[in-house]
Motif scaffolding. Structure first.
Motif, PDB file in Angstrom:
ATOM      1  N   MET A  47      18.800 -68.495  51.688  1.00  0.00           N
ATOM      2  CA  MET A  47      18.031 -69.638  52.170  1.00  0.00           C
ATOM      3  C   MET A  47      17.157 -70.207  51.053  1.00  0.00           C
ATOM      4  O   MET A  47      17.065 -71.430  50.868  1.00  0.00           O
ATOM      5  N   ARG A  48      16.534 -69.325  50.280  1.00  0.00           N
ATOM      6  CA  ARG A  48      15.663 -69.791  49.191  1.00  0.00           C
ATOM      7  C   ARG A  48      16.469 -70.514  48.116  1.00  0.00           C
ATOM      8  O   ARG A  48      16.050 -71.561  47.611  1.00  0.00           O
ATOM      9  N   ASP A  49      17.632 -69.971  47.773  1.00  0.00           N
ATOM     10  CA  ASP A  49      18.475 -70.617  46.762  1.00  0.00           C
ATOM     11  C   ASP A  49      18.862 -72.027  47.184  1.00  0.00           C
ATOM     12  O   ASP A  49      18.820 -72.974  46.378  1.00  0.00           O
ATOM     13  N   GLN A  50      19.242 -72.190  48.442  1.00  0.00           N
ATOM     14  CA  GLN A  50      19.654 -73.509  48.935  1.00  0.00           C
ATOM     15  C   GLN A  50      18.471 -74.470  49.050  1.00  0.00           C
ATOM     16  O   GLN A  50      18.598 -75.654  48.742  1.00  0.00           O
ATOM     17  N   LEU A  51      17.326 -73.963  49.492  1.00  0.00           N
ATOM     18  CA  LEU A  51      16.134 -74.819  49.587  1.00  0.00           C
ATOM     19  C   LEU A  51      15.773 -75.392  48.223  1.00  0.00           C
ATOM     20  O   LEU A  51      15.369 -76.554  48.111  1.00  0.00           O
ATOM     21  N   ASN A  52      15.917 -74.584  47.191  1.00  0.00           N
ATOM     22  CA  ASN A  52      15.532 -75.036  45.859  1.00  0.00           C
ATOM     23  C   ASN A  52      16.500 -76.056  45.272  1.00  0.00           C
ATOM     24  O   ASN A  52      16.245 -76.609  44.202  1.00  0.00           O
ATOM     25  N   MET A  53      17.592 -76.342  45.954  1.00  0.00           N
ATOM     26  CA  MET A  53      18.507 -77.403  45.543  1.00  0.00           C
ATOM     27  C   MET A  53      18.148 -78.749  46.171  1.00  0.00           C
ATOM     28  O   MET A  53      18.659 -79.792  45.748  1.00  0.00           O
ATOM     29  N   LEU A  54      17.272 -78.741  47.194  1.00  0.00           N
ATOM     30  CA  LEU A  54      16.917 -79.981  47.884  1.00  0.00           C
ATOM     31  C   LEU A  54      15.868 -80.753  47.088  1.00  0.00           C
ATOM     32  O   LEU A  54      14.935 -80.170  46.518  1.00  0.00           O
ATOM     33  N   ASP A  55      16.002 -82.075  47.094  1.00  0.00           N
ATOM     34  CA  ASP A  55      15.028 -82.939  46.424  1.00  0.00           C
ATOM     35  C   ASP A  55      13.803 -83.140  47.318  1.00  0.00           C
ATOM     36  O   ASP A  55      13.626 -84.173  47.978  1.00  0.00           O
ATOM     37  N   ILE A  56      12.974 -82.124  47.355  1.00  0.00           N
ATOM     38  CA  ILE A  56      11.746 -82.139  48.152  1.00  0.00           C
ATOM     39  C   ILE A  56      10.632 -81.456  47.365  1.00  0.00           C
ATOM     40  O   ILE A  56      10.885 -80.671  46.452  1.00  0.00           O
ATOM     41  N   LYS A  57       9.393 -81.780  47.738  1.00  0.00           N
ATOM     42  CA  LYS A  57       8.230 -81.003  47.318  1.00  0.00           C
ATOM     43  C   LYS A  57       7.803 -80.216  48.554  1.00  0.00           C
ATOM     44  O   LYS A  57       6.937 -80.648  49.316  1.00  0.00           O
ATOM     45  N   GLY A  58       8.472 -79.093  48.762  1.00  0.00           N
ATOM     46  CA  GLY A  58       8.268 -78.335  49.984  1.00  0.00           C
ATOM     47  C   GLY A  58       7.261 -77.212  49.830  1.00  0.00           C
ATOM     48  O   GLY A  58       7.133 -76.613  48.763  1.00  0.00           O
ATOM     49  N   VAL A  59       6.550 -76.935  50.913  1.00  0.00           N
ATOM     50  CA  VAL A  59       5.653 -75.786  50.991  1.00  0.00           C
ATOM     51  C   VAL A  59       5.998 -75.014  52.252  1.00  0.00           C
ATOM     52  O   VAL A  59       6.103 -75.589  53.341  1.00  0.00           O
ATOM     53  N   VAL A  60       6.204 -73.719  52.122  1.00  0.00           N
ATOM     54  CA  VAL A  60       6.494 -72.861  53.273  1.00  0.00           C
ATOM     55  C   VAL A  60       5.194 -72.627  54.041  1.00  0.00           C
ATOM     56  O   VAL A  60       4.245 -72.056  53.502  1.00  0.00           O
ATOM     57  N   VAL A  61       5.130 -73.095  55.284  1.00  0.00           N
ATOM     58  CA  VAL A  61       3.937 -72.878  56.111  1.00  0.00           C
ATOM     59  C   VAL A  61       4.186 -71.809  57.168  1.00  0.00           C
ATOM     60  O   VAL A  61       3.251 -71.192  57.678  1.00  0.00           O
ATOM     61  N   ILE A  62       5.444 -71.610  57.540  1.00  0.00           N
ATOM     62  CA  ILE A  62       5.849 -70.508  58.416  1.00  0.00           C
ATOM     63  C   ILE A  62       6.963 -69.795  57.667  1.00  0.00           C
ATOM     64  O   ILE A  62       8.023 -70.368  57.419  1.00  0.00           O
ATOM     65  N   GLY A  63       6.716 -68.546  57.262  1.00  0.00           N
ATOM     66  CA  GLY A  63       7.705 -67.878  56.431  1.00  0.00           C
ATOM     67  C   GLY A  63       7.757 -66.387  56.661  1.00  0.00           C
ATOM     68  O   GLY A  63       7.521 -65.902  57.772  1.00  0.00           O
ATOM     69  N   GLU A  64       8.023 -65.656  55.589  1.00  0.00           N
ATOM     70  CA  GLU A  64       8.244 -64.217  55.681  1.00  0.00           C
ATOM     71  C   GLU A  64       6.944 -63.403  55.674  1.00  0.00           C
ATOM     72  O   GLU A  64       6.989 -62.188  55.757  1.00  0.00           O
ATOM     73  N   GLY A  65       5.823 -64.084  55.568  1.00  0.00           N
ATOM     74  CA  GLY A  65       4.553 -63.372  55.573  1.00  0.00           C
ATOM     75  C   GLY A  65       3.628 -63.903  54.493  1.00  0.00           C
ATOM     76  O   GLY A  65       3.924 -64.884  53.814  1.00  0.00           O
ATOM     77  N   GLU A  66       2.470 -63.241  54.347  1.00  0.00           N
ATOM     78  CA  GLU A  66       1.517 -63.630  53.318  1.00  0.00           C
ATOM     79  C   GLU A  66       2.098 -63.326  51.932  1.00  0.00           C
ATOM     80  O   GLU A  66       3.031 -62.534  51.783  1.00  0.00           O
ATOM     81  N   ARG A  67       1.524 -63.947  50.925  1.00  0.00           N
ATOM     82  CA  ARG A  67       2.060 -63.803  49.562  1.00  0.00           C
ATOM     83  C   ARG A  67       2.130 -62.344  49.109  1.00  0.00           C
ATOM     84  O   ARG A  67       3.063 -61.938  48.424  1.00  0.00           O
ATOM     85  N   ASP A  68       1.161 -61.530  49.517  1.00  0.00           N
ATOM     86  CA  ASP A  68       1.151 -60.137  49.083  1.00  0.00           C
ATOM     87  C   ASP A  68       2.048 -59.247  49.939  1.00  0.00           C
ATOM     88  O   ASP A  68       2.172 -58.054  49.704  1.00  0.00           O
ATOM     89  N   GLU A  69       2.690 -59.845  50.966  1.00  0.00           N
ATOM     90  CA  GLU A  69       3.560 -59.076  51.853  1.00  0.00           C
ATOM     91  C   GLU A  69       5.030 -59.384  51.633  1.00  0.00           C
ATOM     92  O   GLU A  69       5.899 -58.607  52.031  1.00  0.00           O
ATOM     93  N   ALA A  70       5.339 -60.540  51.047  1.00  0.00           N
ATOM     94  CA  ALA A  70       6.724 -60.976  50.921  1.00  0.00           C
ATOM     95  C   ALA A  70       6.981 -61.476  49.504  1.00  0.00           C
ATOM     96  O   ALA A  70       6.204 -62.269  48.975  1.00  0.00           O
ATOM     97  N   PRO A  71       8.063 -61.033  48.873  1.00  0.00           N
ATOM     98  CA  PRO A  71       8.340 -61.459  47.498  1.00  0.00           C
ATOM     99  C   PRO A  71       8.831 -62.897  47.400  1.00  0.00           C
ATOM    100  O   PRO A  71       8.706 -63.520  46.346  1.00  0.00           O
ATOM    101  N   MET A  72       9.395 -63.423  48.474  1.00  0.00           N
ATOM    102  CA  MET A  72       9.869 -64.810  48.447  1.00  0.00           C
ATOM    103  C   MET A  72       9.856 -65.388  49.851  1.00  0.00           C
ATOM    104  O   MET A  72       9.844 -64.674  50.838  1.00  0.00           O
ATOM    105  N   LEU A  73       9.836 -66.725  49.900  1.00  0.00           N
ATOM    106  CA  LEU A  73       9.655 -67.482  51.140  1.00  0.00           C
ATOM    107  C   LEU A  73       8.387 -67.042  51.861  1.00  0.00           C
ATOM    108  O   LEU A  73       8.309 -67.011  53.086  1.00  0.00           O
TER     109      LEU A  73
END
Length: 321
Positions: A47-73
């Protein structure tokens, strides 16, 4: 200063479908293998690989957890090429990790996208949820009602007996009293083991699923995803954050939530236009699961836009390389 680019949901919708399809393909290899973490990680990576192909300035607001809990998304991670519109992303790369690991129905990959600032930044706490499908008067049921009052009110609105109502509830020990009260009305209950985003979506297609209402508590992030789907399909939903301790209240305040007792309507959970995509991993009542054919993988995706109310179902056959 460069003017912000418009959120062209029509052009972005097909790209969003590709994101959910890629996650489904990746996790499909682990269906029935008994490894929840591996299935989830495969979906996250794809999912992360495909998201990074989209022409957007995206921010994950609902994801895999807080930054210190999840390595990506993780919540706050920036995704996309950085060249397009500023958008909020809500996602669950694999809604139903247990369902996938055990090869049980209704595992999905789920993602929603909206203009920046229009998706509730829901903390990772529980949310009490109530949802019904389209075609009913506004606020015919509410979270202020008891479960039995909701059943009776919905039955009156439909012009049927209480026993003709079917309620979907997540099967958890915390819901034992809720289940008992709903059954006391004569209503039927569809218990689900996991996947309450799918549970809420079922209400929007009652003629197909037989489910009239969703009740119970589940993850707040999943509540925002479910509200995104209902905003596209039609239906009403309410959510109230539930806190077990001060740490969870602190998470809410960190996310910018000041009224901890607020009941959110569907359009307060998702305040702007949204696009939503979900792809089946295992077979379910919303979409079919990933199907292996000679030399192909086949998926089914439901793709929706709230601006037009369009609901598109797509079959994708991808050669196995």
């Amino acid at each position: 200063m460069t003017a912000p680019k418009d959120f062209n949901d029509r052009m972005l919708s097909l790209g969003l479908a590709r994101v959910s399809e890629a996650a489904a393909h990746a996790s499909a290899r682990l269906i029935g293998r008994g490894d929840e973490k591996a299935a989830d990680q495969a979906a996250v990576n794809a999912m992360r690989d495909q998201l990074n192909m989209l022409d957007i300035k995206g921010v994950v607001v609902i994801g895999e957890g807080e930054r210190d809990e999840a390595p990506m998304l993780y919540i706050g991670e920036e995704v996309g090429t950085g060249e397009g519109p500023e958008v909020d992303i809500a996602l669950d790369p694999l809604e139903g990790t247990t369902l996938t690991a055990k090869d049980m129905p209704n595992a999905l990959t789920v993602i929603a996208m909206a203009q920046r600032g229009t998706l509730l930044h829901a903390p990772d706490v529980y949310m009490e949820k109530l949802a019904i499908g389209p075609g009913y008067p506004t606020d015919v049921v509410s979270l202020d009602m008891s479960p039995s009052e909701r059943v009776r009110a919905l039955a009156r609105a439909r012009g049927v007996e209480d026993s003709d109502i079917t309620v979907c509830i997540l099967e958890r020990p915390r819901h034992e009293d809720l289940v008992a009260e709903v059954r006391s009305t004569g209503a039927a209950i569809r218990l689900i083991t996991d996947g309450d985003v799918a549970g809420v979506i079922h209400c929007a297609e009652a003629e197909l699923t037989g489910i009239d209402m969703y009740m119970g508590s589940g993850g707040a992030p999943e509540g925002v995803l479910a509200a995104s789907a209902l905003k596209c399909m039609g239906g009403q939903m309410w959510g109230k954050l539930l806190f077990r301790n001060d740490d969870e209240k602190g998470r809410a305040r960190k996310a910018g939530i000041t009224d901890l007792d607020r009941i959110y309507s569907r359009d307060e959970l998702v305040t702007g236009d949204v696009i939503f995509a979900a792809t089946g991993v295992t077979n379910g009542s919303i979409v079919a699961g990933v199907k292996r054919e000679p030399n192909y993988l086949q998926t089914e995706t439901i793709l929706m836009r709230s601006k037009t109310g369009s609901v598109r179902r797509m079959i994708y056959r991808n050669p196995i390389r």
